[in-house]
Design a protein around this motif. Sequence first.
Motif, PDB file in Angstrom:
ATOM      1  N   GLU A 123       0.831  -1.196   0.000  1.00 37.85           N
ATOM      2  CA  GLU A 123       0.000   0.000   0.000  1.00 37.85           C
ATOM      3  C   GLU A 123       0.868   1.249   0.000  1.00 37.85           C
ATOM      4  OE1 GLU A 123      -4.043  -1.427   2.269  1.00 37.85           O
ATOM      5  OE2 GLU A 123      -2.620  -0.209   3.402  1.00 37.85           O
ATOM      6  N   ILE A 124       0.330   2.275  -0.639  1.00 34.65           N
ATOM      7  CA  ILE A 124       0.992   3.574  -0.622  1.00 34.65           C
ATOM      8  C   ILE A 124      -0.099   4.643  -0.725  1.00 34.65           C
ATOM      9  CG2 ILE A 124       1.382   3.696  -3.127  1.00 34.65           C
ATOM     10  CD1 ILE A 124       4.210   4.880  -2.377  1.00 34.65           C
ATOM     11  N   ILE A 125       0.086   5.736  -0.011  1.00 30.07           N
ATOM     12  CA  ILE A 125      -0.857   6.848  -0.053  1.00 30.07           C
ATOM     13  C   ILE A 125      -0.345   7.864  -1.075  1.00 30.07           C
ATOM     14  CG2 ILE A 125      -1.995   8.676   1.278  1.00 30.07           C
ATOM     15  CD1 ILE A 125      -2.677   5.801   2.210  1.00 30.07           C
ATOM     16  N   ILE A 126      -1.251   8.263  -1.980  1.00 32.97           N
ATOM     17  CA  ILE A 126      -0.875   9.162  -3.070  1.00 32.97           C
ATOM     18  C   ILE A 126      -1.800  10.378  -3.064  1.00 32.97           C
ATOM     19  CG2 ILE A 126      -0.564   9.368  -5.569  1.00 32.97           C
ATOM     20  CD1 ILE A 126      -0.133   6.316  -5.636  1.00 32.97           C
ATOM     21  N   ASN A 127      -1.208  11.546  -3.159  1.00 28.89           N
ATOM     22  CA  ASN A 127      -1.968  12.794  -3.175  1.00 28.89           C
ATOM     23  C   ASN A 127      -2.204  13.204  -4.633  1.00 28.89           C
ATOM     24  OD1 ASN A 127      -3.288  15.073  -2.367  1.00 28.89           O
ATOM     25  ND2 ASN A 127      -1.442  16.202  -1.808  1.00 28.89           N
ATOM     26  N   ALA A 128      -3.112  12.486  -5.285  1.00 27.15           N
ATOM     27  CA  ALA A 128      -3.462  12.750  -6.688  1.00 27.15           C
ATOM     28  C   ALA A 128      -4.830  12.128  -6.956  1.00 27.15           C
ATOM     29  CB  ALA A 128      -2.407  12.137  -7.622  1.00 27.15           C
ATOM     30  N   PRO A 129      -5.523  12.593  -7.985  1.00 28.18           N
ATOM     31  CA  PRO A 129      -6.822  11.995  -8.321  1.00 28.18           C
ATOM     32  C   PRO A 129      -6.666  10.542  -8.793  1.00 28.18           C
ATOM     33  CG  PRO A 129      -6.488  14.083  -9.486  1.00 28.18           C
ATOM     34  CD  PRO A 129      -5.193  13.726  -8.843  1.00 28.18           C
ATOM     35  N   LYS A 130      -7.688   9.744  -8.545  1.00 24.01           N
ATOM     36  CA  LYS A 130      -7.684   8.332  -8.970  1.00 24.01           C
ATOM     37  C   LYS A 130      -7.365   8.189 -10.453  1.00 24.01           C
ATOM     38  CE  LYS A 130     -11.048   6.299  -5.825  1.00 24.01           C
ATOM     39  NZ  LYS A 130     -12.381   5.685  -5.738  1.00 24.01           N
ATOM     40  N   GLU A 131      -7.970   9.041 -11.272  1.00 26.37           N
ATOM     41  CA  GLU A 131      -7.796   8.933 -12.728  1.00 26.37           C
ATOM     42  C   GLU A 131      -6.334   9.112 -13.123  1.00 26.37           C
ATOM     43  OE1 GLU A 131     -10.062  10.806 -11.155  1.00 26.37           O
ATOM     44  OE2 GLU A 131     -11.938   9.819 -11.741  1.00 26.37           O
ATOM     45  N   LYS A 132      -5.634  10.009 -12.445  1.00 28.04           N
ATOM     46  CA  LYS A 132      -4.223  10.226 -12.763  1.00 28.04           C
ATOM     47  C   LYS A 132      -3.388   9.022 -12.326  1.00 28.04           C
ATOM     48  CE  LYS A 132      -0.486  13.492 -12.779  1.00 28.04           C
ATOM     49  NZ  LYS A 132       0.071  14.735 -12.296  1.00 28.04           N
ATOM     50  N   ILE A 133      -3.675   8.485 -11.151  1.00 25.92           N
ATOM     51  CA  ILE A 133      -2.955   7.304 -10.666  1.00 25.92           C
ATOM     52  C   ILE A 133      -3.196   6.126 -11.608  1.00 25.92           C
ATOM     53  CG2 ILE A 133      -2.696   5.666  -8.755  1.00 25.92           C
ATOM     54  CD1 ILE A 133      -3.752   8.036  -6.935  1.00 25.92           C
ATOM     55  N   TRP A 134      -4.439   5.938 -12.017  1.00 28.01           N
ATOM     56  CA  TRP A 134      -4.793   4.867 -12.955  1.00 28.01           C
ATOM     57  C   TRP A 134      -3.991   5.008 -14.244  1.00 28.01           C
ATOM     58  CZ3 TRP A 134      -8.084   0.706 -12.526  1.00 28.01           C
ATOM     59  CH2 TRP A 134      -8.409   0.024 -13.706  1.00 28.01           C
ATOM     60  N   ASP A 135      -3.922   6.231 -14.744  1.00 23.98           N
ATOM     61  CA  ASP A 135      -3.187   6.486 -15.976  1.00 23.98           C
ATOM     62  C   ASP A 135      -1.702   6.165 -15.808  1.00 23.98           C
ATOM     63  OD1 ASP A 135      -3.107   7.525 -18.736  1.00 23.98           O
ATOM     64  OD2 ASP A 135      -1.866   9.082 -17.830  1.00 23.98           O
ATOM     65  N   VAL A 136      -1.114   6.549 -14.684  1.00 29.33           N
ATOM     66  CA  VAL A 136       0.297   6.242 -14.425  1.00 29.33           C
ATOM     67  C   VAL A 136       0.508   4.722 -14.378  1.00 29.33           C
ATOM     68  CG1 VAL A 136       2.137   6.360 -12.688  1.00 29.33           C
ATOM     69  CG2 VAL A 136       0.842   8.420 -13.277  1.00 29.33           C
ATOM     70  N   LEU A 137      -0.414   4.019 -13.749  1.00 37.67           N
ATOM     71  CA  LEU A 137      -0.273   2.565 -13.654  1.00 37.67           C
ATOM     72  C   LEU A 137      -0.304   1.890 -15.027  1.00 37.67           C
ATOM     73  CD1 LEU A 137      -2.613   1.765 -10.627  1.00 37.67           C
ATOM     74  CD2 LEU A 137      -0.146   1.294 -10.737  1.00 37.67           C
ATOM     75  N   ILE A 184       7.495   4.931  -7.387  1.00 41.52           N
ATOM     76  CA  ILE A 184       7.566   5.628  -8.682  1.00 41.52           C
ATOM     77  C   ILE A 184       6.169   6.066  -9.118  1.00 41.52           C
ATOM     78  CG2 ILE A 184       8.129   5.379 -11.152  1.00 41.52           C
ATOM     79  CD1 ILE A 184      10.619   5.536  -9.415  1.00 41.52           C
ATOM     80  N   VAL A 185       5.161   5.192  -8.932  1.00 42.93           N
ATOM     81  CA  VAL A 185       3.780   5.567  -9.255  1.00 42.93           C
ATOM     82  C   VAL A 185       3.397   6.826  -8.489  1.00 42.93           C
ATOM     83  CG1 VAL A 185       1.349   4.893  -9.097  1.00 42.93           C
ATOM     84  CG2 VAL A 185       3.053   3.212  -9.839  1.00 42.93           C
ATOM     85  N   LYS A 186       3.696   6.845  -7.200  1.00 37.02           N
ATOM     86  CA  LYS A 186       3.406   8.006  -6.343  1.00 37.02           C
ATOM     87  C   LYS A 186       4.085   9.262  -6.890  1.00 37.02           C
ATOM     88  CE  LYS A 186       4.165   9.678  -1.598  1.00 37.02           C
ATOM     89  NZ  LYS A 186       2.835  10.089  -1.187  1.00 37.02           N
ATOM     90  N   GLU A 187       5.373   9.172  -7.174  1.00 44.51           N
ATOM     91  CA  GLU A 187       6.122  10.327  -7.666  1.00 44.51           C
ATOM     92  C   GLU A 187       5.557  10.852  -8.989  1.00 44.51           C
ATOM     93  OE1 GLU A 187      10.233   9.078  -7.780  1.00 44.51           O
ATOM     94  OE2 GLU A 187      10.227   8.676  -5.614  1.00 44.51           O
ATOM     95  N   LEU A 188       5.246   9.949  -9.918  1.00 47.97           N
ATOM     96  CA  LEU A 188       4.726  10.356 -11.217  1.00 47.97           C
ATOM     97  C   LEU A 188       3.317  10.945 -11.093  1.00 47.97           C
ATOM     98  CD1 LEU A 188       5.938   7.362 -13.414  1.00 47.97           C
ATOM     99  CD2 LEU A 188       6.825   9.710 -13.442  1.00 47.97           C
ATOM    100  N   ALA A 189       2.481  10.349 -10.250  1.00 46.32           N
ATOM    101  CA  ALA A 189       1.100  10.819 -10.105  1.00 46.32           C
ATOM    102  C   ALA A 189       1.025  12.168  -9.391  1.00 46.32           C
ATOM    103  CB  ALA A 189       0.267   9.779  -9.351  1.00 46.32           C
TER     104      ALA A 189
END
Length: 148
Positions: free
Chosen positions: A7-21, A141-146
């Motif tokens: 698990e990781i907490i990310i300060n970004a919208p779901k759609e952006k995280i999904w796109d990064v993934l 990396i997902v966190k950083e990019l998002a």
Amino acid sequence: METLSYEIIINAPKEKIWDVLWNEYTYSEWTKFFNPNSASFMRSDWKVGGKTYFVNAAGAGMVSTIDSLEKPDQIIFKHLGMIDEEGNEDTESMEVKQWSGCFEKYFLIDFDGKIKLHAEVQTEKDWEEHMNTGFTKGLQIVKELAEK
């Protein structure tokens, strides 16, 4: 078979995280820790029950299917077998049948104004350290990019 969770907490919208993934440009970025000697790529028809391929630069890797998809909240892959560099799929050998049917799950959950990315993977004990390294470094990396 073991189920490992990350698990990781990310300060970004779901759609952006999904796109990064899952977009073709950033997928290779965050998955590089799983196979440092070759870039990783994902090809999918994005259909439940369809085909998804997780492959290296030579085209070899895993053939999977999407078991469940609720974009951008969750996706569950079911791994079916291997694919070689010539594109031949193996879903029947004894080696593959030992792990065929394993799941890899990703959930994006609203969490205190941010998003919790929760990943689970079923794997054999021998692959635990490999998965721990890949997911721990990869999700960072997902966190950083998002969050950019």
